[in-house]
Scaffold this active site. Structure first.
Site, short mmCIF file in Angstrom:
data_model
loop_
_atom_site.label_atom_id
_atom_site.label_comp_id
_atom_site.label_asym_id
_atom_site.label_seq_id
_atom_site.Cartn_x
_atom_site.Cartn_y
_atom_site.Cartn_z
N HIS A 1 0.85 -1.18 0.00
CA HIS A 1 0.00 0.00 0.00
C HIS A 1 0.89 1.23 0.00
O HIS A 1 1.99 1.22 0.55
CB HIS A 1 -0.91 0.00 1.24
CG HIS A 1 -2.03 0.98 1.17
ND1 HIS A 1 -1.88 2.30 1.52
CD2 HIS A 1 -3.33 0.84 0.76
CE1 HIS A 1 -3.04 2.92 1.35
NE2 HIS A 1 -3.93 2.07 0.90
N ASP B 1 -8.12 -4.47 -0.49
CA ASP B 1 -8.65 -4.85 -1.80
C ASP B 1 -8.47 -6.33 -2.09
O ASP B 1 -9.12 -6.87 -2.99
CB ASP B 1 -7.96 -4.04 -2.90
CG ASP B 1 -8.18 -2.55 -2.73
OD1 ASP B 1 -9.35 -2.14 -2.68
OD2 ASP B 1 -7.20 -1.79 -2.64
#
Length: 438
Positions: A314, A372
Site C-alpha cells: 500500500h 482490496d
C-alpha cells in the site's frame, strides 16, 4: 538542515549553499504523527519552492478526521481504531462520527438516521436522465454524470458559505449515493429501478435496491447486510488519498458540493485507486491454479517483468493493512452464509497470501495483503458484477469526501489549490513564420 529548539516552539534551519544564507521555518506539531515543516513562506523568503511529485512528503491541509500510521498499521477515525468501529458500530454511526466529530448519543443517532432517510430518494426527473446513457455504459461514468447533475436539481443547497446548506448537501449526497449506484446497475441489466425503502437499514436498503424486482419479495440476508455495512465502514475515509485530495482541490475553487464529489468519483475510477479490487480478481483469474503461483511470484520479483502482485502492499501502509483482517473474516462469513464451498478464487487467494508472506522478498519489503485483496471476492460471491466494484467504493467513500470538504470550507487557512512546477521546457524563443520554417 538543522533543528532548533526554542522556549516556545521548534524550527528548522535551511542553508542555501549558493548564497550562504540561512532561513528558519517553524515545526508544527500534530496530536499524533511526525511534526511538519511549515514552508508557506519558503518561496517568498528564499525564491525557491519544493519539488515533490505525488506529494509524498507534502502536507496540503490540517485535518482532525482521520489518522494513519503506515509503519504500525494504524487507522483511526476521530481517534477510534477502524477494527473497533467495524466490529461494534454501523455505517451511519460512523457517518455521524466523521461528519460531526463525535459518536452520537442514542437520540442523536436516531435524529441523524432519520435525516439521512428523508433524502434517500432522488428527483423523479433523474429517472429520465439515466436514459441518456447507453445500456453498456460503465457505472462510474453514469455516477460521474448523475452526481454532477444533482446541482441542477437541488438549488437550495449550493451556497457553500452557509453551514446549514452545506449540511443539507452532505446529507443528500450520503443518502442518495446508494440509490444512484443501484440504479446504474439496474439500468445496465435492463431491470426497473427499485425505489428506496426507509424501513430498512442503510446497507439493507442498498442491497434491496440492487437485487429486488417488482415480481417477488426480496429478503435481505442479515449476514450479507452486515458484510456490506462493514465494507462501507472500512472504506468510509482514508485521509488525503487521491480522490479526497481531488475533492478538496475542486472545493478550494468554491465549486458546489455535487461538482466536488463528482470530481472525487472521477479520481476514484482510476485502477490505481478505486479499481484495485477489480485488478485483484483479474490477477487471480490470470494465475488460474495454485500450482502456477510460484511462477507468478517469480514474475512479480522480476524488475524487467511488468506483472504486479495486485492487492499486496500500500502507498501508505508499510505494515499489515488494518482493514484487511476485518475483510478476511467478513469474506469467510459471506461465503459460509451463501453456501459457497471450495470457492477456487478464495482458495487461490489464501494460498497466494500464505506463499507471499513466507517469501523473504515480500517480507523484507513488507508487502502485506491490503483491503482490496479480499473485497473483490466478497463482491463476486454476493453476485455484484466487476463493473460495479468501484461504484460501491464511491458509495462508501462519500461520507469521507463530504466530511473532508466541510472541514476544508470551514478552515480559514485554506486557499485555492495551486501547485507549482519544475519547468524543463524550451527557453524563450522568437516566433518563426510558417514559410520560413525548415
Amino acid at each position: 538542515m538543522s533543528v532548533n529548539s526554542g522556549a516556545s516552539k521548534e524550527s528548522v534551519t535551511f542553508t542555501d549553499n549558493s548564497t550562504g544564507k540561512s532561513f528558519n521555518f517553524p515545526l508544527l506539531p500534530g496530536t499524533m504523527g511526525p511534526k511538519v515543516i511549515d514552508t508557506r513562506a519558503l518561496y517568498g523568503e528564499t525564491g525557491h519552492f519544493t519539488y515533490d511529485p505525488g506529494y509524498t512528503s507534502t502536507g496540503s491541509c490540517e485535518s482532525k478526521i482521520t489518522f494513519i500510521d503506515g509503519d504500525k498499521g494504524v487507522l483511526l477515525h476521530r481517534g477510534y481504531p477502524i477494527d473497533q468501529l467495524a466490529e461494534h458500530s454501523d455505517h451511519l454511526e460512523v457517518c455521524h462520527l466523521l461528519l460531526k466529530g463525535e459518536l452520537p448519543t442514542a437520540s442523536e443517532k436516531e435524529k441523524f438516521e432519520d435525516g439521512i432517510r428523508r433524502h434517500t430518494m432522488v428527483h423523479e426527473q433523474i429517472n429520465y436522465f439515466y436514459r441518456g446513457f447507453r445500456r453498456d455504459a460503465h457505472p462510474m461514468a453514469v455516477m460521474c454524470g448523475v452526481v454532477g447533475a444533482l446541482s441542477a436539481f437541488y438549488h437550495d443547497s449550493l451556497d457553500i458559505n452557509d453551514p446549514q446548506q452545506r449540511m443539507i448537501a452532505s446529507f443528500r449526497l450520503i443518502a442518495k449515493m446508494p440509490t444512484i449506484a443501484a440504479w446504474a446497475y439496474k439500468y445496465a441489466i435492463g431491470q426497473p429501478f427499485i425505489y428506496p425503502r426507509n424501513d430498512l437499514s442503510f446497507a439493507e436498503n442498498f442491497l434491496h435496491m440492487m437485487f429486488a424486482t417488482p415480481c417477488e419479495p426480496y429478503n435481505v440476508s442479515p449476514v450479507l447486510a452486515k458484510a456490506m455495512d462493514r465494507i462501507l465502514i472500512l472504506h468510509a475515509d482514508h485521509e488525503q488519498n487521491a480522490s479526497t485530495s481531488t475533492v478538496r482541490l475542486a472545493g478550494s475553487s468554491g465549486a458546489n458540493p455535487y461538482a466536488c464529489i463528482a470530481a472525487g468519483i472521477a479520481s476514484l475510477w482510476g485502477p490505481a485507486h478505486g479499481g484495485a479490487n477489480e485488478a485483484v480478481l483479474t490477477m487471480l483469474t490470470q494465475i488460474g491454479r495454485k500450482d502456477r503461483i510460484p511462477e507468478f511470484i517469480a514474475k512479480a520479483k522480476d524488475k524487467n517483468d511488468p506483472f504486479r502482485l495486485m492487492g499486496f502492499g500500500h502507498r501508505v501502509y508499510k505494515n499489515y493493512d488494518p482493514r484487511a483482517t476485518v475483510m478476511q473474516k467478513t469474506c469467510h462469513e459471506v461465503l459460509d452464509d451463501l453456501g459457497v464451498r471450495d470457492e477456487p478464487l478464495l482458495e487461490l487467494a489464501m494460498e497466494l497470501e500464505r506463499i507471499a508472506l513466507e517469501d523473504p522478498y515480500f517480507v523484507e519489503r513488507k508487502l502485506y495483503p491490503n483491503v482490496d485483496f479480499y473485497s473483490g471476492i466478497i463482491f463476486r460471491a454476493m453476485g455484484i458484477p466487476v463493473s460495479l466494484f468501484t461504484a460501491l467504493f464511491a458509495v462508501a467513500r462519500t461520507v469521507g469526501w463530504v466530511s473532508q470538504w466541510n472541514e476544508m470550507i470551514s478552515d480559514p487557512e485554506q486557499k485555492i489549490g495551486r501547485p507549482r512546477q519544475l519547468y524543463t521546457g524550451a527557453t524563450p524563443r522568437d516566433y518563426v513564420p510558417l514559410h520560413a520554417r525548415g
